[in-house]
Structure formats: structure tokens, C-alpha cells
Design an enzyme around this catalytic site. Structure first.
Site, PDB file in Angstrom:
ATOM      1  N   HIS A 267       1.896   3.091   5.125  1.00  0.00           N
ATOM      2  CA  HIS A 267       1.758   3.932   6.396  1.00  0.00           C
ATOM      3  C   HIS A 267       1.935   5.092   6.070  1.00  0.00           C
ATOM      4  O   HIS A 267       2.571   5.562   5.210  1.00  0.00           O
ATOM      5  CB  HIS A 267       2.661   3.054   7.322  1.00  0.00           C
ATOM      6  CG  HIS A 267       4.209   3.172   7.124  1.00  0.00           C
ATOM      7  ND1 HIS A 267       4.771   4.325   7.624  1.00  0.00           N
ATOM      8  CD2 HIS A 267       4.928   2.359   6.694  1.00  0.00           C
ATOM      9  CE1 HIS A 267       5.964   4.068   7.246  1.00  0.00           C
ATOM     10  NE2 HIS A 267       6.078   2.688   6.805  1.00  0.00           N
TER      11      HIS A 267
ATOM     12  N   CYS B 270       8.791  -0.110   2.996  1.00  0.00           N
ATOM     13  CA  CYS B 270       7.642  -0.061   3.152  1.00  0.00           C
ATOM     14  C   CYS B 270       7.014   1.065   2.314  1.00  0.00           C
ATOM     15  O   CYS B 270       7.888   1.631   1.716  1.00  0.00           O
ATOM     16  CB  CYS B 270       7.194   0.346   4.749  1.00  0.00           C
ATOM     17  SG  CYS B 270       7.293  -1.230   5.681  1.00  0.00           S
TER      18      CYS B 270
END
Length: 376
Positions: A232, A248
Site C-alpha cells: 500500500h 505490510c
């Protein structure tokens, strides 16, 4: 300001993406016009001057795109630029040149991160050894803090971008997965552990953070088949290229936007950890580079032995390798390219005796045995 503490406070891990994906036309992340006018790479290093044709060709490709060499494992070139704006930070320069925080720091150890100073020459370490993994889909080399993408619809091209990965207590897992859903303007639900931490600091976290400038996911998110892990964007791009997330993969907003539309759902993602890399240049030079080993993997394998095995596998008894240089790379993991053999390798010093591989292996075995006895 302690940038690591700032990022550690709000890095996402367990995520709830609440909005569906939206479709739009493909977007390619390009360098802005200001990048060429404000900081054209005219002050090239000696190595880059020898490859001006390759640099000219590279400028014709979109940001982060490289042609995979017909022979060898190396893409890109190192070059230097001169700071013209006294208000620019090293982080500003890194982002413009597709470089992450740790990369620019290691390449310029004597330059201030916040005030490099007008007229200062900055090294841009934009030369990469392709990771030792199948060249398909996405490959994220965790220690290198860099993502590689081999688009199936554009053979002969590899894209590479700096990323942030999980810090030690929230380490990004190693393994092979795939992309699933793509979401634009996602909402984010801070996990319970983060809300407890925030409450303990006297900063209660909301249960849901809607899309917008305060959303740590940025404007684009690509979910992985591993539950709670995403690739992301971020609302704090100055931290890209550091170990600051809760597992992440974070990217610069312009880079994730570029991948978002072009990367098909179901793309393979190989999360690997190769702190030591070796590869051949097109001219027959064997290069190595080494990155700081992830703390959670220290002790899982012997770095020097692993490096020697990798180099021996590539050399295949066809090249006389100076294994002292391999040892130097492992002991000084700063991402610097070191030429072991071939046209770009330095001539060995005549006064020094060559380091025997057997001696290095004996040293490793002795050290390993000693550690085993101490642990026992």
C-alpha cells in the site's frame, strides 16, 4: 525529530480495508519535470561516465523501469547529483530519484540527512543486482528494502521501487503468496493492539480511519492472500525505505499508484530475504553487495558461509575470486557494489597473500562450533 519513533507509533499491520476497488485508466509514475530541471544528473561519477549511453536510454523509460540485460544480472547505474536547493533534504532527493531512506543514507554516510547543503555532491545508488529468485511477478527482498516487479505483459522489463517492511517485532513474513483485491481510497481499522498502545500514550486511536490525508494506507492498497498483509501507499512518504511498518509493504504514493492499475490480481508475490547478493555484469565482472541482516534472522544462518556458497555457485571454478572481498562485503553491509572478478575488479595487491577459501571455511566452522558449545 526521531523519525523512527514517529513511524513506529502509527505503522499499520492488522488491516480492515472497507471500500471496493475502483477502475481507472493505467497510470505510469513518471519523474516530474522539476526533477530534470532542478537536478539533472550532470555531475556523473567516473563509473557513470563510462555508461552514458545506458543512462540516456534509462531516461526514456518510466520511473523505476529497466531493461533486463541479455547477459548478466545487473541493472541501472550509480551516478551523482549536486544539491542546488539549500532547503532540500536528502530524503527529498532520494524520493525524486526512486531511492529509499536507508539506501540514500548508506550511500552518503558523511552527508546530513536534513541539511545536505547547497553544492554538496550526492551519490544516487541506482544500480541493482537482481535478487536470486525466479524472475516472475513481484519479488520483495526484505533486507534490501526493495521491490522488483516483472510484468507478464511487458517481457524484458523489470521495475524496482524502494519499500518499507515490518520492524523486528512485526516482521514481514517470508514466503510466496499472491495479490487479491485492489482498493482505491481505502479506510483503515487500527488493530486492537495499536489502539491499546495509543491509549497508553494518552492518544486514543479511532476505531476507523476514513480515506483522506490522515489514512496511513495512502490512496491505494493491494491486498495479499496472506491475511492482514498488504502492499500500500502511505501518508508519510519520508519513511519509505525503513523498517517501520507492522508487517505490510509500504511504497511511495506515486509508485503504488503506478502498480495499482497495471498489476493484475492474482500476481505472484515472493517475500524473500537475501541480505547478500551476487551477480554478473554484461562485461563479465562479478559483483557482490551486502545489506544489514534483519535482526530476527540473525543466528539462523552463517552470513559468510552463505555468501561464499553463493559466489562459488556463480563462479563455477571459472573465476579466481578474492574471498577476502566477500568477507569485507559481509562485515560491512552498506549496499556498496564490490567487484570480485573481471574487467572492473581491482588488481590484487602484490604484497598481500591471497586468502584461501579453506581457511575461511575453517574459521566459520570454528566460530559456529564455539557458539554451539556456548549455547549448550
Amino acid at each position: 525529530m526521531n523519525i523512527r519513533k514517529l513511524y513506529n507509533a502509527w505503522g499499520p499491520t492488522s488491516l480492515a480495508v472497507l471500500l471496493t476497488a475502483s477502475l481507472s485508466s493505467p497510470i505510469y509514475a513518471q519523474q516530474s519535470a522539476d526533477a530534470d530541471t532542478a537536478e539533472s544528473p550532470t555531475a556523473l561519477s567516473e563509473e557513470a561516465l563510462a555508461s552514458t549511453d545506458q543512462l540516456a536510454e534509462q531516461r526514456e523509460l518510466p520511473r523505476g523501469h529497466f531493461r533486463i540485460p541479455e547477459a548478466g544480472d545487473i541493472i541501472g547505474e550509480h551516478y551523482t547529483v549536486v544539491v542546488e536547493n539549500p532547503e532540500e533534504t536528502l530524503i527529498d532527493i532520494a524520493r525524486r530519484h526512486n531511492i529509499g531512506y536507508e539506501e540514500i543514507r548508506m550511500a552518503n554516510p558523511d552527508v546530513s540527512m536534513w541539511v545536505p547543503g547547497e553544492g554538496t555532491e550526492i551519490v544516487i545508488p541506482a544500480r541493482y543486482i537482481l535478487p536470486p529468485a525466479p524472475r516472475e511477478g513481484v519479488v520483495v527482498n526484505l533486507s534490501e528494502l526493495r521491490l522488483y516487479y516483472y510484468p507478464a505483459d511487458n517481457p524484458g522489463i523489470v521495475e524496482t521501487y524502494p519499500v518499507s517492511v515490518g520492524r523486528e517485532e512485526f516482521a514481514t513474513p517470508v514466503g510466496i503468496t499472491r495479490t487479491t483485491v485492489k482498493v482505491k481510497d481505502p479506510a483503515w481499522a487500527p488493530p486492537a493492539s495499536m489502539r491499546r498502545e495509543a491509549a497508553a500514550r494518552g492518544e486514543p486511536a479511532p476505531s476507523i480511519v476514513p480515506a483522506g490525508p490522515n489514512n496511513p494506507l495512502g490512496r491505494h492498497a493491494i491486498l495479499l492472500a496472506m491475511p492482514s498483509y498488504l502492499i500500500h501507499g502511505t501518508n508519510r512518504p519520508e519513511g519509505v525505505g525503513m523498517r517501520v511498518s507492522r508487517g505490510c509493504i509500504r511504497m511511495y504514493p506515486e509508485d503504488i499508484e503506478s502498480l495499482y492499475e497495471r498489476m493484475p490480481s492474482g500476481t505472484q508475490v515472493n517475500l524473500m530475504d537475501a541480505p547478500f547478493k551476487a551477480g554478473w555484469a554484461a562485461d563479465g565482472t562479478l559483483f557482490v553487495q551486502s545489506f544489514p541482516q534483519l535482526e530476527e534472522n540473525v543466528g539462523d544462518f552463517e552470513p559468510l558461509l552463505n555468501a561464499i556458497e553463493r559466489v562459488s555457485e556463480l563462479a563455477e571454478d571459472q573465476a579466481e575470486v578474492d574471498y577476502a572481498q566477500v568477507k569485507l562485503a559481509v562485515e560491512n553491509p552498506d549496499g556498496r557494489f564490490i567487484a570480485l572478478y573481471g574487467p572492473q575488479a581491482p588488481a590484487p595487491a602484490p604484497a598481500e597473500e591471497p586468502v584461501e577459501l579453506d581457511g575461511l571455511l575453517e574459521e566459520i566452522e570454528l566460530t559456529t562450533a564455539t557458539q554451539a558449545q556456548e549455547e549448550a
